[in-house]
Design a protein around this motif. Sequence first.
Motif, PDB file in Angstrom:
ATOM      1  N   SER A 116       0.820  -1.212   0.000  1.00 38.39           N
ATOM      2  CA  SER A 116       0.000   0.000   0.000  1.00 38.39           C
ATOM      3  C   SER A 116       0.854   1.262   0.000  1.00 38.39           C
ATOM      4  CB  SER A 116      -0.923   0.001   1.222  1.00 38.39           C
ATOM      5  OG  SER A 116      -0.161  -0.103   2.422  1.00 38.39           O
ATOM      6  N   ASN A 117       2.103   1.129   0.459  1.00 41.09           N
ATOM      7  CA  ASN A 117       3.003   2.284   0.488  1.00 41.09           C
ATOM      8  C   ASN A 117       3.996   2.286  -0.668  1.00 41.09           C
ATOM      9  OD1 ASN A 117       1.894   3.281   2.925  1.00 41.09           O
ATOM     10  ND2 ASN A 117       3.125   1.819   4.098  1.00 41.09           N
ATOM     11  N   GLY A 118       3.688   1.502  -1.710  1.00 38.47           N
ATOM     12  CA  GLY A 118       4.577   1.443  -2.864  1.00 38.47           C
ATOM     13  C   GLY A 118       5.455   0.203  -2.841  1.00 38.47           C
ATOM     14  N   GLU A 119       6.508   0.223  -3.621  1.00 45.56           N
ATOM     15  CA  GLU A 119       7.405  -0.923  -3.723  1.00 45.56           C
ATOM     16  C   GLU A 119       8.273  -1.061  -2.479  1.00 45.56           C
ATOM     17  OE1 GLU A 119       9.677  -0.676  -7.296  1.00 45.56           O
ATOM     18  OE2 GLU A 119       8.045  -1.419  -8.563  1.00 45.56           O
ATOM     19  N   MET A 120       8.527  -2.312  -2.106  1.00 45.54           N
ATOM     20  CA  MET A 120       9.370  -2.598  -0.954  1.00 45.54           C
ATOM     21  C   MET A 120      10.187  -3.843  -1.257  1.00 45.54           C
ATOM     22  SD  MET A 120       8.211  -3.547   2.951  1.00 45.54           S
ATOM     23  CE  MET A 120       7.685  -5.212   2.510  1.00 45.54           C
ATOM     24  N   ASN A 121      11.447  -3.832  -0.888  1.00 45.63           N
ATOM     25  CA  ASN A 121      12.316  -4.964  -1.145  1.00 45.63           C
ATOM     26  C   ASN A 121      12.447  -5.815   0.122  1.00 45.63           C
ATOM     27  OD1 ASN A 121      14.041  -6.551  -2.741  1.00 45.63           O
ATOM     28  ND2 ASN A 121      15.846  -5.573  -1.846  1.00 45.63           N
ATOM     29  N   LEU A 122      11.902  -7.039   0.068  1.00 48.68           N
ATOM     30  CA  LEU A 122      12.069  -7.979   1.174  1.00 48.68           C
ATOM     31  C   LEU A 122      13.450  -8.600   1.046  1.00 48.68           C
ATOM     32  CD1 LEU A 122      10.798  -9.497   3.605  1.00 48.68           C
ATOM     33  CD2 LEU A 122      10.002 -11.218   1.974  1.00 48.68           C
ATOM     34  N   SER A 126       2.488  -4.192  10.359  1.00 47.91           N
ATOM     35  CA  SER A 126       1.783  -4.813   9.232  1.00 47.91           C
ATOM     36  C   SER A 126       2.376  -4.309   7.919  1.00 47.91           C
ATOM     37  CB  SER A 126       0.292  -4.466   9.289  1.00 47.91           C
ATOM     38  OG  SER A 126      -0.305  -5.006  10.452  1.00 47.91           O
ATOM     39  N   GLY A 127       2.545  -5.235   6.979  1.00 49.99           N
ATOM     40  CA  GLY A 127       3.117  -4.866   5.693  1.00 49.99           C
ATOM     41  C   GLY A 127       4.622  -4.894   5.642  1.00 49.99           C
ATOM     42  N   SER A 128       5.257  -5.396   6.706  1.00 54.44           N
ATOM     43  CA  SER A 128       6.730  -5.409   6.725  1.00 54.44           C
ATOM     44  C   SER A 128       7.321  -6.644   6.052  1.00 54.44           C
ATOM     45  CB  SER A 128       7.232  -5.319   8.174  1.00 54.44           C
ATOM     46  OG  SER A 128       6.748  -6.405   8.942  1.00 54.44           O
ATOM     47  N   LEU A 182       7.421 -13.824   4.023  1.00 57.80           N
ATOM     48  CA  LEU A 182       8.589 -14.637   4.345  1.00 57.80           C
ATOM     49  C   LEU A 182       8.174 -16.072   4.673  1.00 57.80           C
ATOM     50  CD1 LEU A 182      11.580 -15.042   4.898  1.00 57.80           C
ATOM     51  CD2 LEU A 182      11.230 -14.081   7.191  1.00 57.80           C
ATOM     52  N   LEU A 183       7.112 -16.237   5.461  1.00 57.11           N
ATOM     53  CA  LEU A 183       6.623 -17.583   5.767  1.00 57.11           C
ATOM     54  C   LEU A 183       6.220 -18.314   4.497  1.00 57.11           C
ATOM     55  CD1 LEU A 183       4.411 -17.435   9.000  1.00 57.11           C
ATOM     56  CD2 LEU A 183       6.878 -17.704   8.780  1.00 57.11           C
ATOM     57  N   ARG A 184       5.535 -17.637   3.605  1.00 56.64           N
ATOM     58  CA  ARG A 184       5.059 -18.265   2.374  1.00 56.64           C
ATOM     59  C   ARG A 184       6.222 -18.642   1.451  1.00 56.64           C
ATOM     60  NH1 ARG A 184      -0.171 -18.081   1.043  1.00 56.64           N
ATOM     61  NH2 ARG A 184       0.310 -17.851  -1.172  1.00 56.64           N
ATOM     62  N   ILE A 185       7.275 -17.854   1.469  1.00 54.03           N
ATOM     63  CA  ILE A 185       8.476 -18.200   0.692  1.00 54.03           C
ATOM     64  C   ILE A 185       9.129 -19.455   1.267  1.00 54.03           C
ATOM     65  CG2 ILE A 185      10.823 -17.452   0.125  1.00 54.03           C
ATOM     66  CD1 ILE A 185       9.686 -14.570  -0.034  1.00 54.03           C
ATOM     67  N   LEU A 186       9.218 -19.518   2.597  1.00 48.91           N
ATOM     68  CA  LEU A 186       9.786 -20.705   3.239  1.00 48.91           C
ATOM     69  C   LEU A 186       8.959 -21.948   2.910  1.00 48.91           C
ATOM     70  CD1 LEU A 186      10.652 -19.222   6.750  1.00 48.91           C
ATOM     71  CD2 LEU A 186      12.277 -19.917   4.984  1.00 48.91           C
ATOM     72  N   ALA A 187       7.644 -21.772   2.817  1.00 48.32           N
ATOM     73  CA  ALA A 187       6.760 -22.902   2.527  1.00 48.32           C
ATOM     74  C   ALA A 187       6.730 -23.259   1.044  1.00 48.32           C
ATOM     75  CB  ALA A 187       5.345 -22.584   3.006  1.00 48.32           C
ATOM     76  N   LEU A 245       9.856  -2.727   6.860  1.00 49.75           N
ATOM     77  CA  LEU A 245      10.027  -2.430   5.439  1.00 49.75           C
ATOM     78  C   LEU A 245      10.914  -3.470   4.754  1.00 49.75           C
ATOM     79  CD1 LEU A 245      10.448   1.449   5.610  1.00 49.75           C
ATOM     80  CD2 LEU A 245       8.384   0.142   5.064  1.00 49.75           C
ATOM     81  N   GLY A 246      10.710  -4.746   5.122  1.00 47.24           N
ATOM     82  CA  GLY A 246      11.400  -5.838   4.453  1.00 47.24           C
ATOM     83  C   GLY A 246      12.783  -6.160   4.956  1.00 47.24           C
ATOM     84  N   LYS A 247      13.263  -5.421   5.958  1.00 49.82           N
ATOM     85  CA  LYS A 247      14.614  -5.635   6.480  1.00 49.82           C
ATOM     86  C   LYS A 247      14.558  -6.013   7.959  1.00 49.82           C
ATOM     87  CE  LYS A 247      16.825  -3.676   2.791  1.00 49.82           C
ATOM     88  NZ  LYS A 247      15.646  -3.365   1.976  1.00 49.82           N
ATOM     89  N   ILE A 248      15.514  -6.817   8.399  1.00 45.27           N
ATOM     90  CA  ILE A 248      15.634  -7.142   9.818  1.00 45.27           C
ATOM     91  C   ILE A 248      16.265  -5.957  10.530  1.00 45.27           C
ATOM     92  CG2 ILE A 248      16.754  -8.638  11.519  1.00 45.27           C
ATOM     93  CD1 ILE A 248      16.608 -10.902   9.487  1.00 45.27           C
TER      94      ILE A 248
END
Length: 284
Positions: free
Chosen positions: A13-19, A37-39, A44-49, A203-206
Amino acid sequence: MIEININKLLHGSNGEMNLDVNLKINKGEFIALSGFSGSGKTTLLRILAGLEEAKGTLKIDNELWLDDKFSLAPQKRDIGFVFQDYALFPNFSVIDNLLYVKKDIDLANKLLEMTEMTELKNRYPNTLSGGQKQRISLCRALMNKPKLLLMDEPLSALDPEMRTKLQNEILTLHKEFNTTTIMVSHDPSEMYRLASRVVVLNLGKIINDGFPKDILLKTKGSQKFSFEGELLDIVKIDVIHVAIVSIGQQLVEVVVGNEEAANLKIGQSVSVSTKAFTPMMQTL
């Protein structure tokens, strides 16, 4: 050992974000994945799965699940996934929901016994409460004794009493099966109870990674405050006792006397002010 080094461009919702996540997790750890929310937590869970594509690498116990040329199919990944909406088969009984994953009646009965669901094993999901459905979802996720258990805010829709009960059951099952667990949560008391480590995404970063006490506790200093909350723990530090209390979406530390510490019980509702620490009669 789980080695995660992935990258995925997300459109939020806030534009592009790089996980962009680079993380190592030891076998048997319980990771609480937190953040606004939205971070990127659920992604990440779905990628692991294996439910979403990403660039990078995933290795589980030196088994390659993902690299630039290969992605292991979801059904071949040794995972269990507990969804927020239960995702049970409505036309299957409780026991059949478990046996669909693996025809191991002994394991199914053991899991049902551990979660106090044995008497309901022939019932259907539409006759169960939310807490009972989530128990079955958790049992089903463990039927394969997975290397990795993923949970996406599994208790967020439940009332506080049921949340506490299921948190205890989740921790018992985690230890019993020695499963590496990653759970998305926004509840600090839940993370404090369950996790051995908290990883915070923004925002996609630890942006933070450490022990629950180090990540979750916020020192109030000289600020005056008064609130009611749940007593999570009492820790003795040198000659003083420190009570850890959950209030709203925060954890706070309060120094208590020896007599007070002896009379308090974990899980008790307490009233905290700058002048006193008074246990209430009600228990949570």
